[in-house]
Design a protein around this motif. Structure first.
Motif, short mmCIF file in Angstrom:
data_model
loop_
_atom_site.label_atom_id
_atom_site.label_comp_id
_atom_site.label_asym_id
_atom_site.label_seq_id
_atom_site.Cartn_x
_atom_site.Cartn_y
_atom_site.Cartn_z
N ARG A 167 0.88 -0.96 -0.03
CA ARG A 167 0.14 0.22 -0.13
C ARG A 167 1.11 1.52 -0.14
O ARG A 167 1.83 1.35 0.73
CB ARG A 167 -1.24 0.35 1.35
N VAL A 194 0.63 5.94 -0.50
CA VAL A 194 -0.46 6.84 -0.51
C VAL A 194 0.23 8.08 -1.63
O VAL A 194 1.43 7.97 -2.42
CB VAL A 194 0.09 7.70 0.84
N SER A 195 -1.24 7.69 -2.57
CA SER A 195 -0.35 8.47 -4.05
C SER A 195 -1.63 9.97 -4.30
O SER A 195 -2.62 9.74 -3.28
CB SER A 195 -0.32 7.87 -4.73
N ARG A 196 -1.72 11.06 -4.75
CA ARG A 196 -2.60 11.54 -5.17
C ARG A 196 -1.94 12.31 -6.50
O ARG A 196 -1.41 11.99 -7.28
CB ARG A 196 -2.04 13.15 -4.19
N LEU A 229 -5.52 13.16 -1.37
CA LEU A 229 -4.56 11.32 -0.71
C LEU A 229 -5.44 10.35 -0.95
O LEU A 229 -6.73 10.57 -0.74
CB LEU A 229 -4.09 12.26 0.16
N HIS A 230 -4.79 9.45 -1.30
CA HIS A 230 -5.88 8.19 -1.58
C HIS A 230 -4.65 7.08 -1.71
O HIS A 230 -3.34 7.01 -1.67
CB HIS A 230 -5.90 7.73 -2.26
N VAL A 231 -5.37 6.10 -0.22
CA VAL A 231 -4.46 4.52 -0.13
C VAL A 231 -4.29 3.87 -1.77
O VAL A 231 -5.52 3.22 -2.04
CB VAL A 231 -4.50 3.63 0.51
#
Length: 53
Positions: free
Chosen positions: A5, A7-9, A18-20
């Motif tokens: 996993r 964290v991305s944007r 921000l999303h996992v």
């Protein structure tokens, strides 16, 4: 292939962008190590570039 996993944007913005996501787990070279991170944080100074142009 194993995943991990991260964290991305996808765009500039605050914490709401921000999303996992699942990404491929990197394979270390023989001279490298892979470290498991159990928890991490983000300081305001690191988040600020995400909220401005």
């Amino acid at each position: 292939m194993a995943t991990m996993r991260a964290v991305s944007r996808e765009r500039i913005g605050g914490p709401e962008v921000l999303h996992v996501v699942a990404v491929p787990r990197p394979e270390p070279l023989p001279t490298e190590v892979l470290v498991r991170v159990v928890s991490a944080g983000a300081n305001p100074v690191h988040v600020a570039p995400s909220t401005t142009l």
